[in-house]
Design a protein around this motif. Structure first.
Motif, PDB file in Angstrom:
ATOM      1  N   LEU A  60       0.833  -1.051   0.130  1.00  0.00           N
ATOM      2  CA  LEU A  60      -0.096   0.109   0.453  1.00  0.00           C
ATOM      3  C   LEU A  60       0.671   1.426  -0.117  1.00  0.00           C
ATOM      4  CD1 LEU A  60      -2.971   1.428  -0.163  1.00  0.00           C
ATOM      5  CD2 LEU A  60      -2.627   1.323   2.891  1.00  0.00           C
ATOM      6  N   SER A  61       1.863   1.199   0.967  1.00  0.00           N
ATOM      7  CA  SER A  61       2.959   2.487   0.614  1.00  0.00           C
ATOM      8  C   SER A  61       3.182   2.539  -0.053  1.00  0.00           C
ATOM      9  CB  SER A  61       3.721   1.946   2.266  1.00  0.00           C
ATOM     10  OG  SER A  61       3.331   2.002   3.201  1.00  0.00           O
ATOM     11  N   ALA A  62       4.096   1.059  -1.482  1.00  0.00           N
ATOM     12  CA  ALA A  62       4.276   1.532  -2.430  1.00  0.00           C
ATOM     13  C   ALA A  62       3.434   2.498  -3.325  1.00  0.00           C
ATOM     14  CB  ALA A  62       5.555   0.018  -2.904  1.00  0.00           C
ATOM     15  N   ASP A  63       2.203   1.722  -3.574  1.00  0.00           N
ATOM     16  CA  ASP A  63       1.412   1.679  -4.372  1.00  0.00           C
ATOM     17  C   ASP A  63       1.177   3.653  -4.118  1.00  0.00           C
ATOM     18  OD1 ASP A  63       1.565  -0.155  -5.393  1.00  0.00           O
ATOM     19  OD2 ASP A  63      -0.585  -0.222  -4.239  1.00  0.00           O
ATOM     20  N   ALA A  64       0.957   3.877  -2.553  1.00  0.00           N
ATOM     21  CA  ALA A  64       0.500   5.711  -2.902  1.00  0.00           C
ATOM     22  C   ALA A  64       1.486   6.125  -2.755  1.00  0.00           C
ATOM     23  CB  ALA A  64       0.263   5.264  -1.216  1.00  0.00           C
ATOM     24  N   LEU A  65       2.572   5.853  -2.863  1.00  0.00           N
ATOM     25  CA  LEU A  65       4.700   6.879  -3.278  1.00  0.00           C
ATOM     26  C   LEU A  65       4.003   7.001  -5.098  1.00  0.00           C
ATOM     27  CD1 LEU A  65       6.973   5.889  -0.954  1.00  0.00           C
ATOM     28  CD2 LEU A  65       6.080   7.372  -1.035  1.00  0.00           C
TER      29      LEU A  65
ATOM     30  N   ALA B 136      -7.873  13.842   2.430  1.00  0.00           N
ATOM     31  CA  ALA B 136      -7.421  12.606   1.647  1.00  0.00           C
ATOM     32  C   ALA B 136      -6.015  12.812   1.786  1.00  0.00           C
ATOM     33  CB  ALA B 136      -8.074  12.309   0.622  1.00  0.00           C
ATOM     34  N   ARG B 137      -5.078  12.838   2.539  1.00  0.00           N
ATOM     35  CA  ARG B 137      -3.802  12.742   2.194  1.00  0.00           C
ATOM     36  C   ARG B 137      -2.911  11.851   2.334  1.00  0.00           C
ATOM     37  NH1 ARG B 137      -0.801  14.862  -0.939  1.00  0.00           N
ATOM     38  NH2 ARG B 137       0.761  15.787   0.825  1.00  0.00           N
ATOM     39  N   ALA B 138      -4.107  11.227   3.598  1.00  0.00           N
ATOM     40  CA  ALA B 138      -3.100   9.743   4.183  1.00  0.00           C
ATOM     41  C   ALA B 138      -4.867   8.449   3.804  1.00  0.00           C
ATOM     42  CB  ALA B 138      -3.123  10.481   5.655  1.00  0.00           C
ATOM     43  N   VAL B 139      -3.858   7.301   4.499  1.00  0.00           N
ATOM     44  CA  VAL B 139      -5.196   6.102   4.440  1.00  0.00           C
ATOM     45  C   VAL B 139      -4.258   5.216   5.537  1.00  0.00           C
ATOM     46  CG1 VAL B 139      -5.733   4.837   2.677  1.00  0.00           C
ATOM     47  CG2 VAL B 139      -5.211   6.894   1.960  1.00  0.00           C
ATOM     48  N   VAL B 140      -5.594   5.262   5.936  1.00  0.00           N
ATOM     49  CA  VAL B 140      -5.544   4.225   7.390  1.00  0.00           C
ATOM     50  C   VAL B 140      -5.470   2.735   6.638  1.00  0.00           C
ATOM     51  CG1 VAL B 140      -5.389   3.355   9.323  1.00  0.00           C
ATOM     52  CG2 VAL B 140      -5.563   5.710   8.741  1.00  0.00           C
ATOM     53  N   LEU B 141      -5.081   1.884   6.997  1.00  0.00           N
ATOM     54  CA  LEU B 141      -4.920  -0.013   6.779  1.00  0.00           C
ATOM     55  C   LEU B 141      -5.579  -0.564   8.134  1.00  0.00           C
ATOM     56  CD1 LEU B 141      -5.564  -2.283   5.245  1.00  0.00           C
ATOM     57  CD2 LEU B 141      -2.839  -2.906   4.492  1.00  0.00           C
ATOM     58  N   GLY B 142      -6.148  -0.737   8.579  1.00  0.00           N
ATOM     59  CA  GLY B 142      -6.565  -0.966   9.971  1.00  0.00           C
ATOM     60  C   GLY B 142      -6.708  -3.219   9.987  1.00  0.00           C
TER      61      GLY B 142
ATOM     62  N   ILE C 243      -0.772   4.277   8.768  1.00  0.00           N
ATOM     63  CA  ILE C 243      -0.757   5.394   7.948  1.00  0.00           C
ATOM     64  C   ILE C 243      -0.248   5.232   7.094  1.00  0.00           C
ATOM     65  CG2 ILE C 243      -1.636   7.763   8.616  1.00  0.00           C
ATOM     66  CD1 ILE C 243      -2.549   7.551  11.101  1.00  0.00           C
ATOM     67  N   VAL C 244      -0.653   5.201   5.362  1.00  0.00           N
ATOM     68  CA  VAL C 244      -0.138   5.872   4.446  1.00  0.00           C
ATOM     69  C   VAL C 244      -0.350   6.839   3.941  1.00  0.00           C
ATOM     70  CG1 VAL C 244       0.610   4.738   2.170  1.00  0.00           C
ATOM     71  CG2 VAL C 244      -0.447   2.858   4.540  1.00  0.00           C
ATOM     72  N   MET C 245       0.407   7.804   3.593  1.00  0.00           N
ATOM     73  CA  MET C 245       0.734   8.976   3.076  1.00  0.00           C
ATOM     74  C   MET C 245       0.555   8.879   1.537  1.00  0.00           C
ATOM     75  SD  MET C 245       0.223  10.980   6.295  1.00  0.00           S
ATOM     76  CE  MET C 245       0.333  12.827   5.215  1.00  0.00           C
ATOM     77  N   MET C 246      -0.246  10.053   1.330  1.00  0.00           N
ATOM     78  CA  MET C 246      -0.215  10.242  -0.172  1.00  0.00           C
ATOM     79  C   MET C 246       1.062  11.123  -0.943  1.00  0.00           C
ATOM     80  SD  MET C 246      -1.970   8.514  -1.337  1.00  0.00           S
ATOM     81  CE  MET C 246      -3.193   7.038  -0.716  1.00  0.00           C
ATOM     82  N   PRO C 247       1.783  10.814  -1.978  1.00  0.00           N
ATOM     83  CA  PRO C 247       2.478  11.834  -2.195  1.00  0.00           C
ATOM     84  C   PRO C 247       2.152  13.013  -1.835  1.00  0.00           C
ATOM     85  CG  PRO C 247       1.784  10.663  -4.030  1.00  0.00           C
ATOM     86  CD  PRO C 247       1.053   9.858  -2.583  1.00  0.00           C
ATOM     87  N   ASP C 248       3.077  14.786  -1.749  1.00  0.00           N
ATOM     88  CA  ASP C 248       2.572  16.099  -2.207  1.00  0.00           C
ATOM     89  C   ASP C 248       1.735  16.812  -3.701  1.00  0.00           C
ATOM     90  OD1 ASP C 248       3.493  16.046   0.649  1.00  0.00           O
ATOM     91  OD2 ASP C 248       5.114  16.654   0.290  1.00  0.00           O
ATOM     92  N   ASP C 249       1.896  15.807  -4.464  1.00  0.00           N
ATOM     93  CA  ASP C 249       2.384  15.868  -5.795  1.00  0.00           C
ATOM     94  C   ASP C 249       0.646  15.426  -6.066  1.00  0.00           C
ATOM     95  OD1 ASP C 249       3.582  14.216  -6.283  1.00  0.00           O
ATOM     96  OD2 ASP C 249       4.923  14.994  -8.292  1.00  0.00           O
ATOM     97  N   PHE C 250       0.143  14.872  -5.490  1.00  0.00           N
ATOM     98  CA  PHE C 250      -1.076  13.758  -6.588  1.00  0.00           C
ATOM     99  C   PHE C 250      -1.905  14.804  -6.266  1.00  0.00           C
ATOM    100  CE2 PHE C 250      -3.161  13.756  -2.647  1.00  0.00           C
ATOM    101  CZ  PHE C 250      -4.287  12.917  -2.192  1.00  0.00           C
TER     102      PHE C 250
END
Length: 150
Positions: free
Chosen positions: A60-65, A126-132, A141-148
C-alpha cells in the motif's frame, strides 16, 4: 547382614530402580520436547501472519508513493491511478484485495491478506489512508505524495 562377593551382579531391585529413574527422565524429556515443538509452531504461525501484514503495508505504501491521483469511495474502497495502471484496494471481513488494471484492459487481482481489515481516509483532505487490521488491533497510516491530485 552378609556381604556379597565382589563378582556378584546387580540385584533385581537395583535394576527396577534404575529402570524407573530412566523412564521418568525419558517422560520428562518427551514432555519438554513436545512443549517446545508446540510453541515453535505457534510462533511460526504468528511470524507468518506478521510477515503477511507487513507485506500488505509495504504494498500500500509503494502504491501510494507512485500514485498520481487517488479516488476514495466508502463502498468501493481506494483507487490509485499511476502512470501505467490503476490500482484498487478493497478491505472487508474476508481480507484485503488489490486489483491492478492496465490501460489495455488486462487486470490481476491479489488477495493480500486473509483477515478482517478496513481501509479508511485518515483526514478530510484525503492526504493519508489508514489500513487497519481488525483482529490484530494494528493499523498503519500511509501518506499520499505531495504532488498527487484528488
Amino acid at each position: 547382614m552378609t556381604q556379597r562377593p565382589a563378582e556378584a551382579g546387580v540385584t533385581l531391585v537395583e535394576m527396577l530402580a534404575a529402570l524407573a529413574v530412566s523412564a521418568l527422565i525419558g517422560i520428562a524429556g518427551f514432555t519438554l520436547l513436545e512443549g517446545v515443538l508446540t510453541r515453535d509452531a505457534q510462533l511460526s504461525g504468528r511470524m507468518e501472519r506478521i510477515g503477511d501484514q507487513d507485506l500488505a503495508f509495504q504494498l500500500l505504501s509503494a502504491d501510494a508513493l507512485r500514485a498520481r491521483r487517488a479516488v476514495w469511495s466508502d463502498d468501493a474502497g481506494l483507487t490509485l491511478s499511476t502512470q501505467g495502471a490503476g490500482i484498487s484496494w478493497r478491505a472487508d471481513t474476508t481480507g484485503v484485495t488489490r486489483r491492478i488494471t492496465w490501460p489495455d484492459g488486462r487486470s490481476i487481482t491479489q488477495q493480500v491478506l486473509r483477515e478482517p481489515a478496513d481501509i479508511a481516509v485518515h483526514d478530510r483532505s484525503a492526504r493519508a489512508v489508514v489500513l487497519g487490521l481488525s483482529d490484530a488491533g494494528v493499523e498503519r497510516i500511509v501518506m499520499m505524495p505531495d504532488d498527487f491530485a484528488r
